[in-house]
Design an enzyme around this catalytic site. Structure first.
Site, short mmCIF file in Angstrom:
data_model
loop_
_atom_site.label_atom_id
_atom_site.label_comp_id
_atom_site.label_asym_id
_atom_site.label_seq_id
_atom_site.Cartn_x
_atom_site.Cartn_y
_atom_site.Cartn_z
N TYR A 144 0.85 -1.19 0.00
CA TYR A 144 0.00 0.00 0.00
C TYR A 144 0.88 1.24 0.00
O TYR A 144 1.80 1.36 0.81
CB TYR A 144 -0.89 0.01 1.24
CG TYR A 144 -1.79 1.21 1.37
CD1 TYR A 144 -2.88 1.38 0.53
CD2 TYR A 144 -1.55 2.19 2.33
CE1 TYR A 144 -3.72 2.48 0.64
CE2 TYR A 144 -2.37 3.30 2.46
CZ TYR A 144 -3.46 3.44 1.60
OH TYR A 144 -4.28 4.54 1.72
N ASP A 239 9.27 2.60 -0.65
CA ASP A 239 8.31 3.28 0.21
C ASP A 239 8.68 2.94 1.65
O ASP A 239 8.33 1.87 2.16
CB ASP A 239 6.90 2.79 -0.14
CG ASP A 239 5.83 3.36 0.78
OD1 ASP A 239 6.18 4.00 1.80
OD2 ASP A 239 4.64 3.14 0.51
N LYS A 267 5.34 8.82 8.88
CA LYS A 267 5.33 8.26 10.23
C LYS A 267 6.36 8.89 11.15
O LYS A 267 6.19 10.01 11.60
CB LYS A 267 5.51 6.74 10.17
CG LYS A 267 4.61 6.02 9.18
CD LYS A 267 3.15 6.13 9.51
CE LYS A 267 2.32 5.28 8.56
NZ LYS A 267 0.87 5.48 8.70
#
Length: 427
Positions: A144, A239, A267
Site C-alpha cells: 500500500y 516506500d 510516520k
C-alpha cells in the site's frame, strides 16, 4: 458494557462523518464490532473514553517509536506553536531537519517535505516518470502506497495483464499504466518488464511489507530488483513510510543493505504530526520545481509544528542509536512468547518479525499477498477482540503490521503474552 461511551461517540460520529471515521481501518469493519474512541495516550498506553487502559501495538501506525507524548517532541511543538502555526514562507527548521535526515539516511542528497505518506509516494512516482520520460510503473499486490489513483489497482488475470481500478473514481487510463507483480517473486517482475520493454519508469514497493501484515523480503529479492532496475534503466522506489527511521537510523536501505533511487518517508519523520517526504540523489531531485520541470507544491509543506516535532524525534534517534537494538530485542522477546502461546492451539499460525515490526497470521506461511489472504480471518477476529478485552490494542485488521514502541516494558510484553495464551486457549 465495556465500551458504552465509545459506542455512543461512534453513533454520533456516523451522523456527520462517512462511516464515522476519517480513515477506513478505524471503523473495525475487518474485525466486526465498534471502534474504541481514545481520549489520551502516554508512553506505551492508550486510554479510551470509557476509562479503560490498553497496551498499544499500533503506535499511531508507526510514528510513536519512543512512545506517546514523548516529552522532547511535545515540548518542541508547544514552543514552536507559540511563535505561529503556519507561514507558507521558508523557515530555518525545514533546513535543520532536512540536513539531519540526509545525514542519517544513506544514498540521498536532497529531500522534499510534504504532508503525508500518500503525497510522498504520489510525488515520487511523478518525479520518476519525469526523470525517465516513461509512463508505466510496477507495484506489488498487497503493498500500500496511499490512496493516490496510481496505487488503487487490483491484479489482472495474469502476470502480464493490466490491472483494473479497485475503487470507483480511478480511471482505466490510470490503471493501464500501473502493472501488478507478486511480492517476493522476481519472475513476475521479469515478465512485466519483458512485456513492457522500455516503458517502465519505476518499480515501487515497501522493502518490508506492512499492509498484508508484516511480510519480509526473501533472500535475493531486493537485490534482484536492484539488478533488474539497473539493467533496464528503471528507478527503484522504496516506500519507507513505515520502515524509515524505524528499522535503523538509515531505514531499510541501511538495515537490508540495498540502495534505492528514490525513498519516501512518513510516520516517524513527523514525530506524530502529519508529515511525509521523498528523497533521492541530486541528479534526480534536480528535476523538481523550481529547479526542474516536474511540478510539486504544498501550502502546508514544511509546516513549522511538524518540522519541530520531526526534528526532535530524529535528533533523539540519531543521538541514541541503541534504541533500535532495544526495540529489536523487545520484539524478539514478544515473538518468542507469542510463539509459545500459539503453540498450545491446533489453529495453524505463523509469526513474521523484522526489527520492531511483527504480525500474527492464522495460516502456515506468509510471503506475499496471496498467502496472507489465506489466513483464517474468523480466528483473527476472535484473537483481536479477545486481546482487546484483555487490555491489548492490536491493529484492527489481519493485514496490518504491529509496531512496537520503546516505552513498552518487559512487564508489558509479559502481560501481552499471558493475554494471548488466555485468548487462544478459548478458541
Amino acid at each position: 458494557m465495556l465500551y458504552k461511551r465509545s459506542s455512543a461517540l461512534f453513533a454520533e460520529a456516523k451522523k456527520y462523518i462517512p462511516g464515522g471515521v476519517n480513515s477506513p481501518v478505524r471503523a473495525f469493519n475487518s474485525v466486526g464490532g465498534e471502534p474504541i474512541f481514545v481520549k489520551q495516550a502516554k508512553g506505551a498506553y492508550i486510554y479510551d473514553e470509557d476509562d479503560r487502559t490498553y497496551i498499544d501495538y499500533i503506535a499511531s501506525w508507526g510514528p510513536m517509536i519512543l512512545g506517546h507524548a514523548f516529552e522532547p517532541v511535545v515540548n518542541s511543538v508547544i514552543e514552536k506553536a507559540a511563535l505561529g502555526t503556519s507561514f507558507g514562507i521558508p523557515t530555518k527548521i525545514e533546513t535543520d531537519i532536512a540536513k539531519l535526515a540526509i545525514s542519517m539516511v544513506p544514498n540521498i542528497d536532497k529531500i522534499r517535505f510534504v504532508n503525508s505518506g500518500t503525497e510522498a509516494c504520489m510525488s515520487a512516482v511523478r518525479l520518476a516518470r519525469g526523470f525517465t520520460s516513461k509512463d508505466k510503473i510496477i507495484k506489488f499486490a498487497g503493498c500500500y502506497h496511499g490512496h493516490s489513483d496510481s496505487f488503487l489497482i487490483q491484479a489482472g488475470s495474469g502476470a502480464v495483464t493490466f490491472g483494473s481500478p479497485n475503487s470507483p473514481g480511478v480511471t482505466q487510463g490510470t490503471a493501464k499504466d500501473t502493472l501488478l507483480a507478486n511480492y517476493n517473486d522476481l519472475e513476475s517482475v521479469k515478465q512485466l518488464i519483458d512485456a513492457n520493454a522500455g516503458e517502465i519508469a519505476a518499480i515501487i514497493l515497501e522493502p518490508v511489507a506492512g499492509n498484508m501484515g508484516c511480510v519480509i523480503p526473501q533472500e535475493g529479492f531486493l537485490k534482484g530488483l536492484r539488478g533488474l532496475c539497473d539493467q533496464h534503466e528503471i528507478l527503484l522506489i522504496f516506500d519507507e513510510v513505515m520502515t524509515g527511521f524505524r528499522l535503523a537510523k538509515g531505514g531499510a536501505q541501511e538495515f537490508l543493505g540495498i540502495d534505492a533511487d528514490i525513498v519516501t518517508f512518513g510516520k516517524v519523520i513527523g514525530g506524530g504530526l502529519p508529515v511525509g517526504a521523498f528523497a533521492a540523489r541530486d541528479e534526480i531531485m534536480s528535476f523538481l520545481a523550481p529547479l526542474g520541470p516536474v511540478y510539486q507544491a504544498g501550502t502546508l509543506s514544511g509546516n513549522p509544528l511538524a518540522m519541530a516535532a520531526g526534528f526532535a524525534m530524529l535528533n533523539h534517534l540519531s543521538q541514541n542509536p541503541e534504541v533500535f537494538q532495544s526495540l529489536t530485542d523487545k520484539t524478539a522477546y514478544l515473538h518468542k512468547g507469542l510463539q509459545q502461546a500459539l503453540s498450545k492451539t491446533q489453529v495453524p499460525n505463523t509469526i513474521n518479525t523484522i526489527g520492531s515490526m511483527i504480525s500474527v497470521h492464522f495460516t502456515e506461511e506468509v510471503v506475499d499477498f496471496k498467502t496472507a489472504a489465506n489466513g483464517n480471518n474468523e480466528y483473527f477476529k476472535k484473537f483481536f477482540h479477545g486481546m482487546l478485552r484483555e487490555g491489548i490494542y492490536l491493529p484492527p485488521s489481519a493485514f496490518e503490521s504491529w509496531f512496537l514502541n520503546d516505552a513498552l516494558s518487559y512487564q508489558d510484553l509479559d502481560r501481552t503474552i499471558e493475554a494471548a495464551s488466555k485468548v487462544v486457549n478459548s478458541f
